[in-house]
Design a protein around this motif. Structure first.
Motif, mmCIF file in Angstrom:
data_model
loop_
_atom_site.group_PDB
_atom_site.id
_atom_site.type_symbol
_atom_site.label_atom_id
_atom_site.label_comp_id
_atom_site.label_asym_id
_atom_site.label_seq_id
_atom_site.Cartn_x
_atom_site.Cartn_y
_atom_site.Cartn_z
ATOM 1 N N GLY A 1 -1.202 4.362 14.349
ATOM 2 C CA GLY A 1 0.067 4.376 15.067
ATOM 3 C C GLY A 1 1.290 4.382 14.183
ATOM 4 O O GLY A 1 2.391 4.081 14.651
ATOM 5 N N MET A 2 1.122 4.716 12.914
ATOM 6 C CA MET A 2 2.294 4.744 12.026
ATOM 7 C C MET A 2 3.030 6.073 12.208
ATOM 8 O O MET A 2 2.771 7.047 11.508
ATOM 9 C CB MET A 2 1.881 4.535 10.569
ATOM 10 C CG MET A 2 3.071 4.256 9.667
ATOM 11 S SD MET A 2 2.592 3.567 8.100
ATOM 12 C CE MET A 2 4.201 3.409 7.321
ATOM 13 N N LYS A 3 3.922 6.054 13.196
ATOM 14 C CA LYS A 3 4.674 7.249 13.591
ATOM 15 C C LYS A 3 6.110 6.851 13.880
ATOM 16 O O LYS A 3 6.376 5.695 14.200
ATOM 17 C CB LYS A 3 4.101 7.848 14.884
ATOM 18 C CG LYS A 3 2.658 8.280 14.820
ATOM 19 C CD LYS A 3 2.183 8.623 16.229
ATOM 20 C CE LYS A 3 0.669 8.718 16.291
ATOM 21 N NZ LYS A 3 0.197 8.840 17.684
ATOM 22 N N TYR B 1 5.039 11.234 10.842
ATOM 23 C CA TYR B 1 3.972 10.240 10.747
ATOM 24 C C TYR B 1 3.634 9.990 9.287
ATOM 25 O O TYR B 1 4.046 10.732 8.394
ATOM 26 C CB TYR B 1 2.721 10.718 11.497
ATOM 27 C CG TYR B 1 2.141 12.008 10.956
ATOM 28 C CD1 TYR B 1 2.613 13.240 11.417
ATOM 29 C CD2 TYR B 1 1.143 12.014 9.977
ATOM 30 C CE1 TYR B 1 2.108 14.432 10.922
ATOM 31 C CE2 TYR B 1 0.630 13.201 9.477
ATOM 32 C CZ TYR B 1 1.116 14.409 9.951
ATOM 33 O OH TYR B 1 0.623 15.588 9.448
ATOM 34 N N CYS B 2 2.842 8.945 9.073
ATOM 35 C CA CYS B 2 2.301 8.630 7.749
ATOM 36 C C CYS B 2 0.836 9.051 7.779
ATOM 37 O O CYS B 2 0.078 8.585 8.644
ATOM 38 C CB CYS B 2 2.447 7.131 7.495
ATOM 39 S SG CYS B 2 1.455 6.544 6.118
ATOM 40 N N LYS B 3 0.474 9.962 6.902
ATOM 41 C CA LYS B 3 -0.873 10.537 6.991
ATOM 42 C C LYS B 3 -2.011 9.500 6.945
ATOM 43 O O LYS B 3 -2.885 9.530 7.805
ATOM 44 C CB LYS B 3 -1.072 11.602 5.911
ATOM 45 C CG LYS B 3 -2.259 12.476 6.219
ATOM 46 C CD LYS B 3 -2.327 13.666 5.295
ATOM 47 C CE LYS B 3 -3.484 14.581 5.697
ATOM 48 N NZ LYS B 3 -3.728 15.606 4.676
ATOM 49 N N PRO B 4 -2.034 8.598 5.966
ATOM 50 C CA PRO B 4 -3.172 7.660 5.944
ATOM 51 C C PRO B 4 -3.205 6.668 7.109
ATOM 52 O O PRO B 4 -4.260 6.089 7.379
ATOM 53 C CB PRO B 4 -3.024 6.931 4.599
ATOM 54 C CG PRO B 4 -1.619 7.134 4.187
ATOM 55 C CD PRO B 4 -1.189 8.452 4.774
ATOM 56 N N HIS B 5 -2.087 6.463 7.780
ATOM 57 C CA HIS B 5 -2.061 5.446 8.844
ATOM 58 C C HIS B 5 -1.691 6.017 10.210
ATOM 59 O O HIS B 5 -1.334 5.268 11.129
ATOM 60 C CB HIS B 5 -1.081 4.324 8.464
ATOM 61 C CG HIS B 5 -1.353 3.754 7.107
ATOM 62 N ND1 HIS B 5 -0.431 3.766 6.086
ATOM 63 C CD2 HIS B 5 -2.485 3.198 6.598
ATOM 64 C CE1 HIS B 5 -0.978 3.219 5.003
ATOM 65 N NE2 HIS B 5 -2.212 2.875 5.277
ATOM 66 N N ARG B 6 -1.797 7.338 10.319
ATOM 67 C CA ARG B 6 -1.418 7.985 11.588
ATOM 68 C C ARG B 6 -2.245 7.448 12.753
ATOM 69 O O ARG B 6 -1.720 7.175 13.835
ATOM 70 C CB ARG B 6 -1.647 9.494 11.455
ATOM 71 C CG ARG B 6 -1.114 10.281 12.626
ATOM 72 C CD ARG B 6 -1.358 11.765 12.429
ATOM 73 N NE ARG B 6 -0.587 12.567 13.368
ATOM 74 C CZ ARG B 6 -0.578 13.880 13.385
ATOM 75 N NH1 ARG B 6 -1.301 14.549 12.505
ATOM 76 N NH2 ARG B 6 0.146 14.533 14.255
ATOM 77 N N THR C 1 0.846 -1.182 0.000
ATOM 78 C CA THR C 1 0.000 0.000 0.000
ATOM 79 C C THR C 1 0.890 1.245 0.000
ATOM 80 O O THR C 1 2.093 1.141 0.212
ATOM 81 C CB THR C 1 -0.941 -0.009 1.226
ATOM 82 O OG1 THR C 1 -1.828 1.103 1.131
ATOM 83 C CG2 THR C 1 -0.157 0.096 2.528
ATOM 84 N N TRP C 2 0.304 2.388 -0.240
ATOM 85 C CA TRP C 2 1.144 3.592 -0.260
ATOM 86 C C TRP C 2 1.243 4.213 1.117
ATOM 87 O O TRP C 2 0.382 4.028 1.968
ATOM 88 C CB TRP C 2 0.626 4.601 -1.290
ATOM 89 C CG TRP C 2 -0.673 5.270 -0.922
ATOM 90 C CD1 TRP C 2 -1.932 4.795 -1.150
ATOM 91 C CD2 TRP C 2 -0.843 6.541 -0.279
ATOM 92 N NE1 TRP C 2 -2.859 5.681 -0.680
ATOM 93 C CE2 TRP C 2 -2.228 6.768 -0.146
ATOM 94 C CE3 TRP C 2 0.049 7.511 0.195
ATOM 95 C CZ2 TRP C 2 -2.741 7.924 0.462
ATOM 96 C CZ3 TRP C 2 -0.462 8.659 0.793
ATOM 97 C CH2 TRP C 2 -1.853 8.856 0.916
ATOM 98 N N HIS C 3 2.324 4.943 1.328
ATOM 99 C CA HIS C 3 2.571 5.657 2.576
ATOM 100 C C HIS C 3 3.138 7.036 2.232
ATOM 101 O O HIS C 3 3.494 7.295 1.091
ATOM 102 C CB HIS C 3 3.595 4.917 3.436
ATOM 103 C CG HIS C 3 3.200 3.519 3.791
ATOM 104 N ND1 HIS C 3 2.296 3.216 4.786
ATOM 105 C CD2 HIS C 3 3.579 2.325 3.273
ATOM 106 C CE1 HIS C 3 2.152 1.913 4.877
ATOM 107 N NE2 HIS C 3 2.910 1.347 3.964
ATOM 108 N N ASN C 4 3.223 7.867 3.253
ATOM 109 C CA ASN C 4 4.024 9.081 3.114
ATOM 110 C C ASN C 4 4.711 9.369 4.437
ATOM 111 O O ASN C 4 4.485 8.685 5.437
ATOM 112 C CB ASN C 4 3.211 10.266 2.583
ATOM 113 C CG ASN C 4 2.058 10.651 3.485
ATOM 114 O OD1 ASN C 4 1.976 10.217 4.639
ATOM 115 N ND2 ASN C 4 1.164 11.461 2.977
#
Ligand SMILES: [Cu+2]
Length: 112
Positions: A100-102, A92-97, A56-59
């Motif tokens: 807990g994607m930090k 952080y990753c915006k779509p998965h913040r 999936t994509w992340h940022n």
């Protein structure tokens, strides 16, 4: 005699080197909904490369706005940032913040 000469050359080169250490490249994997490692210690001048290892994509967005990636679309895509100022960079990753994607990059000044 030759040995002494080479020793002198090496000493001269070392003392004129602009950095006391070579800049390093650090990798952070984006896997599942996590940055791995979540916390990273680097020194000024080091590069951090985020690598997408998921389907999936992340940022990657710094809370202090120091850096902000585009969408890191697919597996193998990367984003890089060179840290030139010391400090604590939470990101952080915006779509998965919310999942807990930090992460945090701690940047320290070089020891002489
Ligand atoms: Cu993500």
């Amino acid at each position: 005699m030759k040995m002494v000469f080479f020793a002198m050359v090496i000493t001269a080169l070392t003392s004129f080197a602009p950095f006391s250490k070579k800049p390093m490249l650090h990798l952070v994997k984006m896997k599942g909904m996590d940055f791995i490692p979540k916390e990273l210690n680097v020194q000024i001048g080091d590069t951090v490369r985020w690598v997408n290892e998921s389907d999936t994509w992340h940022n990657v967005i710094a809370i202090n706005k120091a850096f902000k990636s585009d969408n890191i679309e697919k597996k193998g895509d990367t984003f890089e940032f060179v840290f030139s100022k010391p400090g604590e960079y939470k990101y952080y990753c915006k779509p998965h913040r919310m999942m807990g994607m930090k992460g945090t990059v701690f940047v320290s000044t070089q020891t002489p």
